[in-house]
Enzyme design. Structure first.
Site, PDB file in Angstrom:
ATOM      1  N   GLU A 102      51.738 124.702  29.080  1.00  0.00           N
ATOM      2  CA  GLU A 102      50.160 125.045  29.395  1.00  0.00           C
ATOM      3  C   GLU A 102      49.910 125.541  30.510  1.00  0.00           C
ATOM      4  O   GLU A 102      48.935 125.225  31.012  1.00  0.00           O
ATOM      5  CB  GLU A 102      49.604 123.592  28.791  1.00  0.00           C
ATOM      6  CG  GLU A 102      49.618 123.410  27.135  1.00  0.00           C
ATOM      7  CD  GLU A 102      48.977 121.842  26.987  1.00  0.00           C
ATOM      8  OE1 GLU A 102      47.821 121.886  27.085  1.00  0.00           O
ATOM      9  OE2 GLU A 102      49.546 120.810  27.091  1.00  0.00           O
ATOM     10  N   SER A 144      47.288 121.807  23.552  1.00  0.00           N
ATOM     11  CA  SER A 144      46.773 123.276  23.156  1.00  0.00           C
ATOM     12  C   SER A 144      47.042 123.464  22.029  1.00  0.00           C
ATOM     13  O   SER A 144      47.155 125.077  21.656  1.00  0.00           O
ATOM     14  CB  SER A 144      47.190 124.068  24.359  1.00  0.00           C
ATOM     15  OG  SER A 144      46.617 123.805  25.621  1.00  0.00           O
ATOM     16  N   TYR A 188      41.502 129.712  23.237  1.00  0.00           N
ATOM     17  CA  TYR A 188      41.534 130.469  24.626  1.00  0.00           C
ATOM     18  C   TYR A 188      41.171 131.820  24.507  1.00  0.00           C
ATOM     19  O   TYR A 188      41.032 132.357  25.580  1.00  0.00           O
ATOM     20  CB  TYR A 188      42.939 129.974  25.278  1.00  0.00           C
ATOM     21  CG  TYR A 188      43.178 128.709  25.310  1.00  0.00           C
ATOM     22  CD1 TYR A 188      42.123 127.930  26.229  1.00  0.00           C
ATOM     23  CD2 TYR A 188      44.065 128.099  24.978  1.00  0.00           C
ATOM     24  CE1 TYR A 188      42.520 126.535  26.476  1.00  0.00           C
ATOM     25  CE2 TYR A 188      44.513 126.661  24.961  1.00  0.00           C
ATOM     26  CZ  TYR A 188      43.599 125.907  25.946  1.00  0.00           C
ATOM     27  OH  TYR A 188      43.917 124.482  26.132  1.00  0.00           O
ATOM     28  N   ARG A 215      39.076 113.359  26.386  1.00  0.00           N
ATOM     29  CA  ARG A 215      38.323 113.974  25.243  1.00  0.00           C
ATOM     30  C   ARG A 215      39.082 113.332  23.998  1.00  0.00           C
ATOM     31  O   ARG A 215      40.377 113.402  23.888  1.00  0.00           O
ATOM     32  CB  ARG A 215      38.431 115.580  25.084  1.00  0.00           C
ATOM     33  CG  ARG A 215      37.413 116.398  24.649  1.00  0.00           C
ATOM     34  CD  ARG A 215      37.481 117.802  24.379  1.00  0.00           C
ATOM     35  NE  ARG A 215      38.700 118.042  23.563  1.00  0.00           N
ATOM     36  CZ  ARG A 215      39.496 118.880  23.784  1.00  0.00           C
ATOM     37  NH1 ARG A 215      39.748 119.439  24.749  1.00  0.00           N
ATOM     38  NH2 ARG A 215      40.452 119.162  22.862  1.00  0.00           N
ATOM     39  N   ASP A 220      39.650 114.094  19.858  1.00  0.00           N
ATOM     40  CA  ASP A 220      39.224 115.135  18.673  1.00  0.00           C
ATOM     41  C   ASP A 220      39.284 114.239  17.239  1.00  0.00           C
ATOM     42  O   ASP A 220      40.013 113.331  17.151  1.00  0.00           O
ATOM     43  CB  ASP A 220      40.431 116.032  18.869  1.00  0.00           C
ATOM     44  CG  ASP A 220      40.384 116.933  20.025  1.00  0.00           C
ATOM     45  OD1 ASP A 220      39.451 116.889  20.632  1.00  0.00           O
ATOM     46  OD2 ASP A 220      41.494 117.403  20.235  1.00  0.00           O
ATOM     47  N   GLU A 250      43.529 112.869  17.972  1.00  0.00           N
ATOM     48  CA  GLU A 250      44.197 112.783  19.089  1.00  0.00           C
ATOM     49  C   GLU A 250      43.342 112.575  20.436  1.00  0.00           C
ATOM     50  O   GLU A 250      42.028 112.643  20.361  1.00  0.00           O
ATOM     51  CB  GLU A 250      45.273 113.856  19.523  1.00  0.00           C
ATOM     52  CG  GLU A 250      44.416 115.153  19.767  1.00  0.00           C
ATOM     53  CD  GLU A 250      45.483 116.234  20.133  1.00  0.00           C
ATOM     54  OE1 GLU A 250      45.803 116.440  21.313  1.00  0.00           O
ATOM     55  OE2 GLU A 250      45.795 117.232  19.266  1.00  0.00           O
ATOM     56  N   ASN A 297      42.977 113.604  24.460  1.00  0.00           N
ATOM     57  CA  ASN A 297      43.457 114.499  25.774  1.00  0.00           C
ATOM     58  C   ASN A 297      42.642 113.842  27.044  1.00  0.00           C
ATOM     59  O   ASN A 297      41.546 113.563  27.160  1.00  0.00           O
ATOM     60  CB  ASN A 297      42.764 115.833  25.528  1.00  0.00           C
ATOM     61  CG  ASN A 297      43.169 116.480  24.343  1.00  0.00           C
ATOM     62  OD1 ASN A 297      44.416 117.115  24.189  1.00  0.00           O
ATOM     63  ND2 ASN A 297      42.400 116.469  23.248  1.00  0.00           N
ATOM     64  N   GLY A 309      41.113 120.640  28.987  1.00  0.00           N
ATOM     65  CA  GLY A 309      40.928 122.092  29.635  1.00  0.00           C
ATOM     66  C   GLY A 309      39.544 122.323  30.522  1.00  0.00           C
ATOM     67  O   GLY A 309      38.604 121.497  30.124  1.00  0.00           O
TER      68      GLY A 309
END
Length: 324
Positions: free
Chosen positions: A28, A156, A222, A261, A263, A276, A278, A282
């Site tokens: 990443e 990602s 992205y 974060r 999800d 998951e 994070n 990002g």
């Protein structure tokens, strides 16, 4: 959009010299460079003495601590998000944004995060793992497809594949094994996809993700111009309140700190399924935490300053910083 009222914003001078750690050595890296540049520009815009620092070795991290007072960690993926850099900074008692070493390592490991949630009775899709000691031909998997195949330690959506039948499984697992020694085989959830940003002790407004891709993959995240981000979401206030509580519980379970974060999916019956965590999300122009922050009344610049302000509990600028 509401005005921000309870997000403390530090005085720029109280932060001292700030290193924005970016780049790193993971798959990443490109995303991290974009995140780091955006964070650096936002901090400078707010009057903070910030500098982007591309770190790829232990020696570079140690050298950084001699020149700066604190760090904003904008590293993604292995080493930078999995507790490696955090362990160095903890050992040097150096203040930085985000989760500490143990929480970072756990969250980066999708399989062990799910084991933890499962043990706590939190909802997460059924799963199996494939590793060096537990090969694909030795696991028993119910004949329920589709599945989603994931490298356990990548972010990602790198290396992820949807599998609709048993004959597709070996190829998808082999592709994921090119990136990781441990592979997650997870039950596919048909439904709506959401993400929730946690900042301090608050869950920011939820975001629903809609993509014309098979799932929210790297390109959708992205590069795509067709991905939709819905915020605020079309859910009842009562359900949002329950989801916020679940998200915070999931974040606390892994030991998350400062921000992150979570999800999750909502199936057709509106049952939530945790996917998951994070711990260093990002911070690019497509990123979700800044989007949720805007809905809560925080600009991007205010968000990164607030997150850095959370490191002040660690202590203010000290004698470690040198000129140059």
């Amino acid at each position: 959009m509401t005005e921000h009222t309870d997000f403390a914003l530090p005085q720029p001078e109280s932060l001292g010299r700030v290193a924005v750690l970016m780049g790193g050595v993971s798959a990443e890296r490109a995303v991290s460079l974009r995140s780091g540049q955006a964070v650096t520009e936002a901090l400078c815009e707010a009057g903070v003495a910030a500098e982007a620092v591309d770190v790829q070795t232990v020696e570079q991290v140690v050298a950084m601590t001699r020149r700066f007072d604190r760090a904003f960690v904008a590293l993604h993926g292995r080493w930078g998000e999995d507790g490696g850099v955090q362990a160095i900074l903890d050992a040097l008692d150096f203040p930085y944004t985000g989760s500490r070493m143990a929480a970072s390592a756990l969250s980066m490991d999708k399989i062990r995060t799910k084991w933890l949630w499962q043990g706590m009775g939190l909802p997460t899709p059924a799963f199996q793992s494939v590793s060096a000691t537990q090969s694909l031909d030795r696991i028993s998997w119910p004949d329920h497809f589709p599945l989603i195949i994931k490298p356990s330690h990548e972010g990602s959506s790198i290396g992820m594949h949807k599998v609709d039948s048993a004959d597709q499984l070996p190829q998808a697992v082999e592709a994921a094994q090119a990136l990781d020694s441990e592979i997650l085989l997870e039950q596919w959830v048909t439904g709506r996809e959401f993400t929730a940003a946690v900042v301090g002790d608050r869950v920011l407004p939820l975001i629903e993700l809609k993509t014309d891709h098979v799932f929210y993959d790297y390109t959708a995240k992205y590069e795509s111009t067709t991905t939709e981000y819905l915020c605020p979401v079309d859910l009842s206030p009562g359900l949002v309140k329950k989801l916020d509580a679940l998200v915070y519980q999931a974040f606390e379970a892994v030991g998350g700190r400062h921000w992150g974060r979570v999800d999750f999916m909502l199936d057709a019956q509106q049952n939530p399924w945790l996917i998951e965590v994070n711990t260093a999300p990002g911070m690019t122009d497509h990123s979700l935490v800044p989007m949720a922050a805007r809905q809560a009344g925080l600009s991007f610049s205010q968000l990164v300053c607030h997150l850095l302000g959370l490191t002040l509990e660690h202590g203010g600028p000290d004698t470690k910083a040198e000129g140059g």
